[in-house]
Design a protein around this motif. Structure first.
Motif, PDB file in Angstrom:
ATOM      1  N   TYR A   1      21.562 -72.065  16.628  1.00  0.00           N
ATOM      2  CA  TYR A   1      22.812 -72.782  16.872  1.00  0.00           C
ATOM      3  C   TYR A   1      23.485 -72.270  18.149  1.00  0.00           C
ATOM      4  CZ  TYR A   1      27.617 -74.341  16.505  1.00  0.00           C
ATOM      5  OH  TYR A   1      28.841 -74.881  16.790  1.00  0.00           O
TER       6      TYR A   1
ATOM      7  N   GLU B   1      21.503 -78.061  17.939  1.00  0.00           N
ATOM      8  CA  GLU B   1      22.031 -78.507  16.643  1.00  0.00           C
ATOM      9  C   GLU B   1      21.093 -78.210  15.478  1.00  0.00           C
ATOM     10  OE1 GLU B   1      22.104 -80.369  19.401  1.00  0.00           O
ATOM     11  OE2 GLU B   1      24.046 -81.381  19.592  1.00  0.00           O
TER      12      GLU B   1
ATOM     13  N   THR C   1      22.009 -75.963  12.500  1.00  0.00           N
ATOM     14  CA  THR C   1      22.894 -76.305  11.382  1.00  0.00           C
ATOM     15  C   THR C   1      22.128 -76.881  10.194  1.00  0.00           C
ATOM     16  OG1 THR C   1      23.295 -78.590  12.057  1.00  0.00           O
ATOM     17  CG2 THR C   1      24.726 -76.901  13.022  1.00  0.00           C
ATOM     18  N   TRP C   2      20.818 -76.785  10.213  1.00  0.00           N
ATOM     19  CA  TRP C   2      20.017 -77.425   9.164  1.00  0.00           C
ATOM     20  C   TRP C   2      20.200 -76.726   7.815  1.00  0.00           C
ATOM     21  CZ3 TRP C   2      18.204 -81.933   8.310  1.00  0.00           C
ATOM     22  CH2 TRP C   2      17.223 -82.141   7.339  1.00  0.00           C
TER      23      TRP C   2
ATOM     24  N   PRO D   1      28.570 -76.988   8.463  1.00  0.00           N
ATOM     25  CA  PRO D   1      28.227 -76.218   9.657  1.00  0.00           C
ATOM     26  C   PRO D   1      29.477 -75.558  10.236  1.00  0.00           C
ATOM     27  CG  PRO D   1      28.347 -78.544  10.192  1.00  0.00           C
ATOM     28  CD  PRO D   1      28.553 -78.442   8.704  1.00  0.00           C
TER      29      PRO D   1
ATOM     30  N   SER E   1      16.291 -86.843  20.156  1.00  0.00           N
ATOM     31  CA  SER E   1      17.072 -86.374  19.010  1.00  0.00           C
ATOM     32  C   SER E   1      18.564 -86.624  19.183  1.00  0.00           C
ATOM     33  CB  SER E   1      16.794 -84.893  18.732  1.00  0.00           C
ATOM     34  OG  SER E   1      17.291 -84.091  19.781  1.00  0.00           O
ATOM     35  N   MET E   2      19.062 -86.766  20.439  1.00  0.00           N
ATOM     36  CA  MET E   2      20.496 -87.028  20.579  1.00  0.00           C
ATOM     37  C   MET E   2      20.849 -88.468  20.199  1.00  0.00           C
ATOM     38  SD  MET E   2      21.367 -86.827  24.628  1.00  0.00           S
ATOM     39  CE  MET E   2      20.432 -87.649  25.875  1.00  0.00           C
TER      40      MET E   2
ATOM     41  N   HIS F   1      20.040 -89.160  15.435  1.00  0.00           N
ATOM     42  CA  HIS F   1      20.892 -88.787  14.300  1.00  0.00           C
ATOM     43  C   HIS F   1      22.319 -89.324  14.412  1.00  0.00           C
ATOM     44  CE1 HIS F   1      17.632 -86.221  13.067  1.00  0.00           C
ATOM     45  NE2 HIS F   1      17.606 -85.693  14.268  1.00  0.00           N
ATOM     46  N   LEU F   2      22.527 -90.285  15.324  1.00  0.00           N
ATOM     47  CA  LEU F   2      23.868 -90.863  15.460  1.00  0.00           C
ATOM     48  C   LEU F   2      24.212 -91.729  14.261  1.00  0.00           C
ATOM     49  CD1 LEU F   2      24.485 -92.208  19.054  1.00  0.00           C
ATOM     50  CD2 LEU F   2      25.795 -90.514  17.804  1.00  0.00           C
ATOM     51  N   PHE F   3      23.260 -92.560  13.885  1.00  0.00           N
ATOM     52  CA  PHE F   3      23.447 -93.508  12.788  1.00  0.00           C
ATOM     53  C   PHE F   3      22.163 -93.542  11.966  1.00  0.00           C
ATOM     54  CE2 PHE F   3      26.001 -95.381  16.272  1.00  0.00           C
ATOM     55  CZ  PHE F   3      27.220 -95.576  15.639  1.00  0.00           C
ATOM     56  N   ALA F   4      22.279 -94.018  10.710  1.00  0.00           N
ATOM     57  CA  ALA F   4      21.071 -94.266   9.920  1.00  0.00           C
ATOM     58  C   ALA F   4      20.215 -95.300  10.655  1.00  0.00           C
ATOM     59  CB  ALA F   4      21.446 -94.748   8.528  1.00  0.00           C
ATOM     60  N   GLN F   5      20.862 -96.320  11.217  1.00  0.00           N
ATOM     61  CA  GLN F   5      20.152 -97.335  11.995  1.00  0.00           C
ATOM     62  C   GLN F   5      20.789 -97.438  13.370  1.00  0.00           C
ATOM     63  OE1 GLN F   5      19.769-101.104   9.759  1.00  0.00           O
ATOM     64  NE2 GLN F   5      17.598-100.694  10.135  1.00  0.00           N
TER      65      GLN F   5
ATOM     66  N   PRO G   1      22.093 -98.824  16.651  1.00  0.00           N
ATOM     67  CA  PRO G   1      22.415-100.162  17.173  1.00  0.00           C
ATOM     68  C   PRO G   1      21.565-100.508  18.398  1.00  0.00           C
ATOM     69  CG  PRO G   1      24.425 -98.949  16.677  1.00  0.00           C
ATOM     70  CD  PRO G   1      23.279 -97.976  16.556  1.00  0.00           C
ATOM     71  N   HIS G   2      21.407-101.796  18.589  1.00  0.00           N
ATOM     72  CA  HIS G   2      20.481-102.326  19.584  1.00  0.00           C
ATOM     73  C   HIS G   2      20.683-101.749  20.987  1.00  0.00           C
ATOM     74  CE1 HIS G   2      18.940-105.367  22.425  1.00  0.00           C
ATOM     75  NE2 HIS G   2      17.964-105.455  21.559  1.00  0.00           N
ATOM     76  N   ASP G   3      21.929-101.773  21.465  1.00  0.00           N
ATOM     77  CA  ASP G   3      22.156-101.349  22.850  1.00  0.00           C
ATOM     78  C   ASP G   3      21.851 -99.873  23.065  1.00  0.00           C
ATOM     79  OD1 ASP G   3      22.949-103.943  23.309  1.00  0.00           O
ATOM     80  OD2 ASP G   3      24.489-103.308  24.744  1.00  0.00           O
TER      81      ASP G   3
END
Lengths: 325, 358
Positions: free
Chosen positions: B110, B115, B118-119, B128, B330-331, B334-338, B340-342
């Motif tokens: 860390y 990041e 923090t696992w 964390p 990796s950046m 882990h922002l969202f589960a899915q 977004p397109h853009d």
């Protein structure tokens, strides 16, 4: 099927979520016995109990922060901020923690939170009760920001937000809470996220708007019909992320773009849409992009709020000038 | 006029700076095995901390927040908690985290700007590190609310520093937890300094424990360099919280024997002599004095423990330095589960430029 106002549709979606998912917990100021200041949660504490529908202490930061701790334990908090003008104490929690936790723990801790709040003016409310601050939230990675414009869309989008595994900001246009009724089926069907909605097809100009402004834009489009101006109206619905592809497809057909929003112009969501169309769709344009927005002033106290909020006349003028440019 | 309410703040110490027992000891303190386990962990923290500063000074670690001097508070809190309680740390309470199963290599990872640290292979629900001061406090109140909603006999434990008690979120969380009788124990680690500002300039309050009074919850002050008192006070507070007795604010009086972080130089602001005096009260030495005086510990065992801790730390250094570089993806991942397109297009761009930077 019942004909409901937008606030009744929100109540219906919340009741459906509470009934069908034991992890859903509502929290906020005065949402219990009082049913919320707009009655969005009327009757829900009586039906589901004080642990599922919680009156929070009067501190927005602690409401948002406790939602983080609750969601990390697997609950699905739906937090109400009483008015968007009171979001500031909660921004530390929303921006520093809600939006970032999945990323900074590499997916170990995820936060299925919805933060609901009334958005915008036009209801003769006290100071600080009429703000449109979506830009503050759309700028932050890790958040979804939604704004429904009809009762049925509010029902479907709110269920989608609650079921989404990530934090969602849900903006409820105060002016629309009781403006109109629409048939809303309590079918538990969630609307699609991350997409906009075509409210009206047209050939001459694309008008992008959201929330309460959609109703004024539709009225302006109706007026302009008599002048043979044919407007295509898009309800953005998802302010972050923005469904740029659908907007670009529309602009490719019409060749003109007007963006209407109640929030201030400077660094508004409209600027992001305009910039993206300029970057990716400039050669489709027959006229400069135009924004019809709130002014870069303080949102006035209610005597002047209608001078601030884009009126049907101002919107129609903006569209007309763009088409005639 | 007459008094409508009066309050009292109690102070607890069970082992003084010379290693002499000063009060009635709780059950665990009569078991040498338990004392030795805590002493070993405090020593591991000291060795780990010394190595971390060295790694930073030699360019192998980012800015690091040391823990030297505060080990008794950190380990005592950890030893009092149940495994299924949840910890909300600030950023230097390694003793609690190591006790609960966070790895040495994870902590180094860390502070090396990654990041993945923090696992937390051990305590999967522990939060964390929390850098925005005091903002962890409402999280702990929220977890405590979840325990209440689900009828679980678990507690949330939140750390905060002396400076953090000036923040609104600190008081708001205590107030909310008190109003709803939530199973929360908040530990103020009063190490005397909020970077360069001493406690006396932070507040006119004579103690930080008394900040509990305004929230209507229990408050107690403890010698934070006395691991027996810290654990005893925490065990009582946790038992009360678990049984529906509501939150407690524990103020642990200790001292930051190090700089605030490796980017700080405390000689710029600390009065002469204060640090030297504080070293006389430090937590490891008094525990060792007690253990040796009662025949539970020897110089030979001390040397073996130091060597063992050094070996563990060296292995952890090798482990974090051997970690493959984090992927550019990796950046985004882990922002969202899915995603977004853009953002997918931005991810492709980042990947492209990362591949060409060499």
């Amino acid at each position: 099927m019942a004909k409901l106002t937008l606030v009744e549709a929100i109540n219906l979606a919340l009741a459906h979520a509470l009934q069908n998912d034991p992890d859903v917990v509502l929290m906020g100021e005065d949402i219990g016995l009082n049913g919320g200041v707009f009655r969005a949660t009327a009757g829900l504490q009586q039906r589901f109990g004080a642990l599922r529908v919680q009156d929070s202490v009067l501190a927005e930061g602690v409401i948002a922060g406790m939602a983080v701790g609750m969601a990390a334990q697997g609950l699905k908090p739906v937090a109400e901020i009483q008015f968007m003008g009171f979001i500031y104490p909660a921004l530390d929690q929303i921006c520093n923690h809600m939006a970032r936790m999945r990323n900074r723990t590499r997916g170990r801790i995820t936060l299925p939170i919805v933060v609901r709040m009334p958005h915008g003016g036009g209801i003769h409310a006290p100071e600080h009760h009429s703000e449109s601050l979506e830009s503050l939230l759309c700028h932050h990675a890790g958040l979804r920001v939604l704004c429904p414009s009809t009762p049925a869309r509010a029902y479907g989008l709110l269920l989608a937000a609650i079921r989404n595994p990530d934090p969602v900001i849900f903006l409820e246009p105060t002016r629309l809470y009781r403006l109109a009724r629409q048939e809303v089926e309590d079918d538990g069907v969630a609307a699609d996220l991350d997409c906009c909605h075509l409210l009206r097809e047209g050939q001459d100009v694309t008008v992008v708007c959201w929330g309460a402004a959609t109703h004024d834009v539709l009225q302006a489009a109706h007026t302009l019909e008599r002048e043979s101006i044919d407007c295509e109206v898009i309800d953005l619905s998802s302010l972050s992320p923005i469904d740029h592809n659908s907007i670009l497809d529309s602009v490719a057909r019409t060749g003109r773009l007007v963006i209407v929003h109640e929030a201030a112009r400077n660094c508004g969501v409209g600027a992001e849409i305009a910039a993206t169309v300029a970057e990716r769709g400039l050669y489709h344009l027959h006229a400069p992009i135009r924004r019809v927005t709130g002014y870069d002033t303080v949102m006035p106290y209610f005597r002047l709020e209608h001078d601030y909020i884009p009126s049907v006349t101002r919107i129609a003028d903006g569209i007309r000038e763009t088409v005639q440019a | 006029m007459h008094s409508v309410a009066s309050f009292d703040i109690r102070y607890r110490q069970l082992l003084d700076a010379a290693g002499i027992p000063t009060g009635e000891w709780p059950g665990f303190a009569h078991d040498p095995a338990q004392l030795l386990a805590m002493y070993r962990m405090m020593t591991l923290c000291r060795v780990f901390d010394t190595k971390a500063i060295n790694l930073q000074r030699t360019g192998r670690l980012g800015t690091y927040a040391p823990c030297t001097g505060q080990e008794a508070t950190h380990v005592g809190v950890g030893a009092a908690m149940q495994a299924d309680d949840v910890l909300f740390p600030v950023y230097r309470e390694y003793g609690t985290q190591l006790w609960r199963g966070v790895t040495l290599a994870g902590i180094y990872t860390y502070w090396n700007g990654d990041e993945r640290g923090t696992w937390f292979d051990g305590p999967r629900q522990d939060f964390p590190w929390c850098v925005p001061i005091a903002s962890q406090m409402p999280h702990a109140a929220g977890a405590a609310m979840a325990f209440k909603v689900r009828g679980q006999a678990r507690c949330a434990v939140a750390y905060i520093g002396d400076g953090g008690t000036s923040q609104g979120a600190f008081y708001e969380a205590l107030n909310a937890a008190g109003a709803q009788a939530l199973p929360l124990v908040a530990v103020v680690v009063n190490n005397g300094w909020a970077i360069s500002v001493p406690v006396a300039e932070q507040t006119a309050a004579r103690t930080l424990a008394q900040k509990a009074i305004a929230a209507g919850i229990a408050g107690i002050q403890v010698d934070g360099n006395d691991i027996i008192a810290v654990r005893a006070v925490m065990e009582e507070a946790l038992a009360r919280a678990r049984n529906g007795g509501g939150p407690t604010l524990v103020e642990a009086l200790t001292y930051r024997l190090s700089d605030h972080t490796t980017a700080d130089d405390a000689t710029r602001y600390r009065p002469a002599g204060e640090l030297e005096a504080a070293w006389q009260r430090e937590p490891l030495l008094r525990t060792r004095h007690y253990l040796q005086a009662h025949g539970h510990w020897s110089d030979t065992q001390e040397a073996a423990l130091r060597a063992d801790c050094q070996a563990q730390v060296d292995a952890a250094v090798s482990a974090y330095q051997a970690l493959p570089a984090a992927s550019t993806d990796s950046m985004f991942e882990h922002l969202f589960a899915q995603l977004p397109h853009d953002l997918q297009a931005q991810q492709a761009s980042a990947r492209h430029y990362a591949a060409h930077k060499g």
